[in-house]
Design a protein around this motif. Structure first.
Motif, short mmCIF file in Angstrom:
data_model
loop_
_atom_site.label_atom_id
_atom_site.label_comp_id
_atom_site.label_asym_id
_atom_site.label_seq_id
_atom_site.Cartn_x
_atom_site.Cartn_y
_atom_site.Cartn_z
N ASN A 179 0.82 -1.21 0.00
CA ASN A 179 0.00 0.00 0.00
C ASN A 179 0.85 1.26 0.00
O ASN A 179 0.51 2.25 -0.66
CB ASN A 179 -0.93 -0.01 1.21
N LEU A 180 1.97 1.24 0.72
CA LEU A 180 2.83 2.43 0.77
C LEU A 180 3.64 2.59 -0.52
O LEU A 180 3.98 3.70 -0.91
CB LEU A 180 3.75 2.36 1.99
N ARG A 181 3.95 1.49 -1.19
CA ARG A 181 4.60 1.60 -2.50
C ARG A 181 3.59 2.10 -3.54
O ARG A 181 3.95 2.83 -4.47
CB ARG A 181 5.22 0.26 -2.90
N PHE A 182 2.32 1.71 -3.39
CA PHE A 182 1.24 2.22 -4.24
C PHE A 182 1.16 3.74 -4.11
O PHE A 182 1.08 4.46 -5.12
CB PHE A 182 -0.07 1.56 -3.81
N VAL A 183 1.20 4.25 -2.89
CA VAL A 183 1.18 5.69 -2.66
C VAL A 183 2.42 6.34 -3.27
O VAL A 183 2.35 7.42 -3.89
CB VAL A 183 1.11 6.02 -1.15
N GLY A 184 3.56 5.69 -3.12
CA GLY A 184 4.81 6.22 -3.67
C GLY A 184 4.78 6.37 -5.17
O GLY A 184 5.33 7.33 -5.73
N ILE A 185 4.14 5.43 -5.86
CA ILE A 185 4.01 5.51 -7.32
C ILE A 185 3.17 6.73 -7.70
O ILE A 185 3.53 7.50 -8.59
CB ILE A 185 3.36 4.22 -7.88
N LEU A 186 2.06 6.92 -7.01
CA LEU A 186 1.17 8.04 -7.31
C LEU A 186 1.82 9.39 -7.01
O LEU A 186 1.54 10.39 -7.67
CB LEU A 186 -0.13 7.91 -6.51
N ARG A 187 2.68 9.42 -5.99
CA ARG A 187 3.28 10.69 -5.57
C ARG A 187 4.73 10.85 -6.01
O ARG A 187 5.43 11.72 -5.51
CB ARG A 187 3.22 10.80 -4.04
#
Length: 509
Positions: A265-273
């Motif tokens: 989930n935190l890597r998902f956020v990292g991709i978006l940001r």
């Protein structure tokens, strides 16, 4: 005539959007509020709302509010809920009071539990049970009509009600809860605070591009607009732990579900940001999730995991160019496993990275497309989190093989071989280890499917179709040994599916 359906899966959205050419609206806000808002703003074309949520009686957003649970498609009949009748039944003088009364009865923003003392005080209720609405609604209505005026603003109402409801316990936090509860019903007069968040130009274009895809996940909007993530309230995850904090002996989980999938989930956020990596404050996100009693009330501020390579997410999201599939796949696999599959020719510049196919990509692509996401779930739980064992993986793969077999899909119930027959009778006492295995698996499908949605439909829609890879009753029977497969007699297609998935599992994380 248009029909809006909410609470549907990615695959259903794909069918509606791509195959049926329907307009599908996806929201990161409360969907009932969005529906009511749409109905009010488009009153000339919206005839009725079909749903099953008492809030719609309070919104009074459309001419008719029809019951979904009583809908008979054969006779085309259902029940009609009326806010006017509700007012008459409770002897209220004006339907405009309904939002305030509803808020003081309790909703998502102002819980009924929080209002218990107030409810008991105004009704003089002494019994140890819920107060009947026949007693409670008139008492709340009396307070509302005596203390407030319809011309008041929501802010003024909130200040007065804070003192009236909570008395000595009145606080800024309680006043905010009342204000949010009121705002959730006064839709057109009080725009959501979250709407005021401004997006930078790139994020705005990115969000617009992702919304065009039928597999768009609203969590992306939460990350870019609301600066937070919110996960399913899996209360059983709390209840499966003993008072000492250790996991239940029957559970294969070493920690709560939210924490198991937090790295993804935190890597998902990292991709978006990734485009915001250097901006202060973007390196963390507010996480709303159930994994402790405290986290239900307050978010956890957790650190974002940014990709260790550069890319243009907007270009990847907007483009259907097949030459970009390899780059999408590398980023996608990094999000799941944490492995950087990009290789760099020139160490001084990221521009020189190659797109050579790694062993992980090769083995992943050899898996039947419909099992791509679920195979990644198994890999993550086996290799990255060490939760599943090979025999557990075999349970899932056996289920995939059965569900994928042509013979099983062609036969009806009476034609199925007795060893493969799956009845609709559920065991009264299911094995909870199987339940927990299934739960953690399905959470993984959701988490990894969310990452895939960032890049649009670059994976086949069948990989999001739950019926392709999961059947709870079938899984329970395989787990309990009620179904035993002779692997030597499997079809060549089944053997290929099984071999490809297990080949992928052998990769080191």
């Amino acid at each position: 005539m248009s029909l809006q359906i909410v609470g549907i899966t990615m695959f259903q959205r794909y069918v509606l959007a791509e195959e049926c050419c329907c307009k599908v609206i996806i929201t990161s806000e409360e969907c009932d509020e969005e529906i009511a808002m749409y109905a009010k703003q488009n009153s000339r074309v919206v005839v009725a709302i079909i749903a099953q949520d008492s809030d719609f009686v309070i919104y009074n957003a459309a001419q008719y509010y029809l019951s979904a649970s009583h809908l008979d498609l054969n006779k085309m009949t259902t029940n009609v809920y009326s806010s006017e009748e509700l007012v008459n039944c409770n002897n209220l003088d004006d339907p405009q009071w309904l939002p305030v009364i509803a808020a003081l009865l309790g909703n998502d923003y102002l819980s009924q539990y929080r209002l218990t003392a107030f409810h008991r005080r105004i009704t003089n209720w002494q019994e140890d049970c819920y107060i009947p609405h026949s007693h409670l609604i008139p008492a709340v209505a009396k307070i509302v009509t005596n203390k407030l005026e319809l011309t008041m603003s929501v802010d003024d109402m909130s200040t007065i009600l804070n003192k009236e409801v909570f008395e000595e316990s009145a606080s800024d936090e309680n006043e905010l809860a009342i204000k949010n509860a009121l705002k959730s019903f006064y839709l057109l007069n009080t725009p959501s605070e979250s709407k005021k968040n401004e997006l930078d130009e790139y994020s705005g274009k990115l969000l617009k591009a992702m919304r065009k895809h039928s597999n768009f996940d609203p969590m992306s909007e939460q990350v870019l607009v609301h600066q937070c993530v919110q996960y399913t309230n899996a209360l059983e995850d709390l209840n499966s732990r003993s008072k000492k904090g250790s996991r239940s002996l029957n559970s294969p989980l070493k920690k709560p579900l939210v924490l198991i999938f937090r790295p993804i989930n935190l890597r998902f956020v990292g991709i978006l940001r990734k485009h915001q990596q250097e901006i202060p404050g973007k390196d963390s996100v507010d996480e709303y999730a159930v994994h402790s009693a405290e986290s239900v009330k307050h978010p956890n501020k957790v650190e974002v995991s940014f990709p260790p390579f550069d890319f243009d997410l907007l270009e990847l999201t907007e483009s259907n160019d097949t030459t970009l599939v390899s780059e999408k796949l590398k980023i996608f696999l990094w999000a799941v496993t944490g492995k950087n599959l990009f290789t760099v020719i020139n160490e001084e510049s990221e521009v020189g990275r190659t797109s050579e196919q790694s062993e992980m990509e090769r083995k992943f692509l050899s898996i039947k497309p419909k099992f791509s996401i679920v195979s990644l779930v198994l890999y993550y739980l086996y290799r990255c989190e060490n939760i599943l064992k090979l025999e557990d993986i075999d349970l899932f793969v056996t289920m995939f093989v059965i569900l994928d077999s042509e013979s099983a899909t062609r036969m009806n119930d009476s034609e199925l071989d007795s060893d493969l027959k799956v009845t609709k009778k559920i065991r009264a006492q299911p094995d909870y280890k199987a339940v927990h295995l299934a739960t953690v698996f399905n959470w993984g499908v959701e988490a990894i499917g969310r990452v895939a949605s960032v890049f649009g439909p670059f994976l086949p829609s069948s990989s999001f179709a739950h019926h392709n890879f999961f059947d709870g009753i079938l899984f329970q029977k395989i787990f309990m040994g009620k179904i035993i497969i002779d692997k030597s007699s499997e079809s060549e297609a089944a053997k290929t599916t099984r071999a490809a998935i297990f080949d992928f599992m052998k990769l080191e994380s």
